[in-house]
Design a protein around this motif. Structure first.
Motif, PDB file in Angstrom:
ATOM      1  N   GLU A 107     -12.083 163.217  -3.078  1.00  0.00           N
ATOM      2  CA  GLU A 107     -12.182 161.988  -2.269  1.00  0.00           C
ATOM      3  C   GLU A 107     -13.675 161.738  -1.761  1.00  0.00           C
ATOM      4  O   GLU A 107     -14.069 160.802  -1.724  1.00  0.00           O
ATOM      5  CB  GLU A 107     -11.271 162.105  -1.019  1.00  0.00           C
ATOM      6  CG  GLU A 107      -9.835 161.955  -1.710  1.00  0.00           C
ATOM      7  CD  GLU A 107      -9.560 160.657  -2.254  1.00  0.00           C
ATOM      8  OE1 GLU A 107      -9.995 159.638  -1.723  1.00  0.00           O
ATOM      9  OE2 GLU A 107      -8.693 160.806  -3.297  1.00  0.00           O
ATOM     10  N   LYS A 108     -14.175 163.008  -1.274  1.00  0.00           N
ATOM     11  CA  LYS A 108     -15.271 162.679  -0.593  1.00  0.00           C
ATOM     12  C   LYS A 108     -16.789 162.332  -1.737  1.00  0.00           C
ATOM     13  O   LYS A 108     -17.514 161.525  -1.537  1.00  0.00           O
ATOM     14  CB  LYS A 108     -15.979 164.077  -0.131  1.00  0.00           C
ATOM     15  CG  LYS A 108     -15.129 164.615   1.140  1.00  0.00           C
ATOM     16  CD  LYS A 108     -15.489 165.833   1.619  1.00  0.00           C
ATOM     17  CE  LYS A 108     -14.752 166.495   2.953  1.00  0.00           C
ATOM     18  NZ  LYS A 108     -15.135 167.425   3.574  1.00  0.00           N
ATOM     19  N   VAL A 109     -16.456 163.000  -2.561  1.00  0.00           N
ATOM     20  CA  VAL A 109     -17.259 162.536  -3.905  1.00  0.00           C
ATOM     21  C   VAL A 109     -17.270 161.210  -4.249  1.00  0.00           C
ATOM     22  O   VAL A 109     -18.461 160.377  -4.104  1.00  0.00           O
ATOM     23  CB  VAL A 109     -16.997 163.367  -5.229  1.00  0.00           C
ATOM     24  CG1 VAL A 109     -17.764 162.997  -6.297  1.00  0.00           C
ATOM     25  CG2 VAL A 109     -17.025 164.714  -4.942  1.00  0.00           C
ATOM     26  N   TYR A 110     -15.945 160.681  -4.180  1.00  0.00           N
ATOM     27  CA  TYR A 110     -15.683 159.047  -4.422  1.00  0.00           C
ATOM     28  C   TYR A 110     -16.652 158.399  -3.145  1.00  0.00           C
ATOM     29  O   TYR A 110     -17.328 157.532  -3.394  1.00  0.00           O
ATOM     30  CB  TYR A 110     -14.328 158.836  -4.347  1.00  0.00           C
ATOM     31  CG  TYR A 110     -13.580 159.551  -5.300  1.00  0.00           C
ATOM     32  CD1 TYR A 110     -14.032 159.629  -6.627  1.00  0.00           C
ATOM     33  CD2 TYR A 110     -12.324 159.794  -5.290  1.00  0.00           C
ATOM     34  CE1 TYR A 110     -13.532 160.524  -7.732  1.00  0.00           C
ATOM     35  CE2 TYR A 110     -11.429 160.319  -6.170  1.00  0.00           C
ATOM     36  CZ  TYR A 110     -12.049 160.824  -7.390  1.00  0.00           C
ATOM     37  OH  TYR A 110     -11.405 161.526  -8.356  1.00  0.00           O
ATOM     38  N   GLU A 111     -16.326 158.753  -2.082  1.00  0.00           N
ATOM     39  CA  GLU A 111     -16.905 158.055  -0.951  1.00  0.00           C
ATOM     40  C   GLU A 111     -18.325 157.953  -1.139  1.00  0.00           C
ATOM     41  O   GLU A 111     -18.887 156.956  -0.831  1.00  0.00           O
ATOM     42  CB  GLU A 111     -16.590 158.559   0.506  1.00  0.00           C
ATOM     43  CG  GLU A 111     -15.160 158.496   0.664  1.00  0.00           C
ATOM     44  CD  GLU A 111     -14.635 157.341   0.932  1.00  0.00           C
ATOM     45  OE1 GLU A 111     -15.462 156.580   1.564  1.00  0.00           O
ATOM     46  OE2 GLU A 111     -13.686 156.813   0.360  1.00  0.00           O
ATOM     47  N   VAL A 112     -19.056 159.325  -1.256  1.00  0.00           N
ATOM     48  CA  VAL A 112     -20.495 159.146  -1.543  1.00  0.00           C
ATOM     49  C   VAL A 112     -21.156 158.462  -2.714  1.00  0.00           C
ATOM     50  O   VAL A 112     -21.851 157.661  -2.626  1.00  0.00           O
ATOM     51  CB  VAL A 112     -21.129 160.740  -1.746  1.00  0.00           C
ATOM     52  CG1 VAL A 112     -22.718 160.765  -1.813  1.00  0.00           C
ATOM     53  CG2 VAL A 112     -20.369 161.508  -0.538  1.00  0.00           C
ATOM     54  N   ALA A 113     -20.437 158.577  -3.642  1.00  0.00           N
ATOM     55  CA  ALA A 113     -20.789 157.859  -5.108  1.00  0.00           C
ATOM     56  C   ALA A 113     -20.816 156.237  -4.810  1.00  0.00           C
ATOM     57  O   ALA A 113     -21.378 155.679  -4.998  1.00  0.00           O
ATOM     58  CB  ALA A 113     -19.903 158.174  -6.146  1.00  0.00           C
ATOM     59  N   LYS A 114     -19.606 155.907  -3.854  1.00  0.00           N
ATOM     60  CA  LYS A 114     -19.648 154.371  -3.589  1.00  0.00           C
ATOM     61  C   LYS A 114     -20.653 154.043  -2.612  1.00  0.00           C
ATOM     62  O   LYS A 114     -21.039 152.665  -2.773  1.00  0.00           O
ATOM     63  CB  LYS A 114     -18.335 154.095  -2.784  1.00  0.00           C
ATOM     64  CG  LYS A 114     -17.175 154.341  -3.930  1.00  0.00           C
ATOM     65  CD  LYS A 114     -15.764 153.479  -3.362  1.00  0.00           C
ATOM     66  CE  LYS A 114     -15.005 154.510  -2.682  1.00  0.00           C
ATOM     67  NZ  LYS A 114     -13.606 154.166  -2.255  1.00  0.00           N
ATOM     68  N   LEU A 115     -21.360 154.825  -2.159  1.00  0.00           N
ATOM     69  CA  LEU A 115     -22.467 154.594  -1.125  1.00  0.00           C
ATOM     70  C   LEU A 115     -23.621 154.688  -2.051  1.00  0.00           C
ATOM     71  O   LEU A 115     -24.901 154.162  -1.028  1.00  0.00           O
ATOM     72  CB  LEU A 115     -22.624 155.493   0.042  1.00  0.00           C
ATOM     73  CG  LEU A 115     -21.321 155.727   0.879  1.00  0.00           C
ATOM     74  CD1 LEU A 115     -21.422 156.817   1.754  1.00  0.00           C
ATOM     75  CD2 LEU A 115     -21.278 154.123   1.704  1.00  0.00           C
ATOM     76  N   ILE A 116     -23.867 155.105  -3.282  1.00  0.00           N
ATOM     77  CA  ILE A 116     -25.082 154.638  -3.878  1.00  0.00           C
ATOM     78  C   ILE A 116     -25.569 153.419  -4.107  1.00  0.00           C
ATOM     79  O   ILE A 116     -24.797 152.511  -4.498  1.00  0.00           O
ATOM     80  CB  ILE A 116     -24.881 155.393  -5.364  1.00  0.00           C
ATOM     81  CG1 ILE A 116     -24.493 156.819  -5.259  1.00  0.00           C
ATOM     82  CG2 ILE A 116     -26.116 155.247  -6.207  1.00  0.00           C
ATOM     83  CD1 ILE A 116     -24.018 157.417  -6.712  1.00  0.00           C
TER      84      ILE A 116
END
Length: 109
Positions: free
Chosen positions: A10-19
């Motif tokens: 989930e955290k990975v997804y969150e960060v990825a979406k912030l790119i």
DNA sequence: CTCTTGACTGAGG
DNA sequence: GCCTCAGCCAAGA
């Protein structure tokens, strides 16, 4: 959702979406931002479920700026097409000016 | 519980 | 700068 729900994935997804658009980052950068430098592989592994999560996985590459994960996309050049659409120059699975388009969450965020 | 696999990274030659 | 080896962590069988 409870804290436990915020799994590594989930955290990975969150960060990825912030790119930011027109920018890319590496699995290691994301992993480091999450405090799991040694789990860079897990980041990519997590991306397996990125489909349907609104996660721009095409903006995540390995430290060399190489589109190592393109094989996980539909076509053979879809990932490259997406990146080029955002203004990122990609030649033969290799991001050009990788240093310029590189986005480090642990520094930018 | 044990073994295998993987969209990685860093160190050494 | 490129190639090879080893380490780390989590999930699935």
């Amino acid at each position: 959702m409870k804290p436990e729900t915020l799994n590594f994935f989930e955290k990975v997804y969150e960060v990825a979406k912030l790119i930011p658009e027109g920018r890319v980052t590496s699995y290691g950068a994301i992993a480091r931002y999450l405090g799991a430098v040694r789990s860079a592989r897990m980041v990519g592994y997590a991306m397996n479920g990125s489909v349907g999560k609104d996660v721009p996985a095409h903006r995540v590459v390995n430290r060399k700026g190489l589109l190592t994960g393109k094989h996980h996309f539909e076509g053979t050049n879809l990932m490259q097409q997406l990146l080029e659409s955002e203004g990122i120059e990609v030649i033969d699975n290799q991001i050009q000016d990788f240093k310029k388009v590189f986005w480090d969450p642990s520094k930018e965020l």
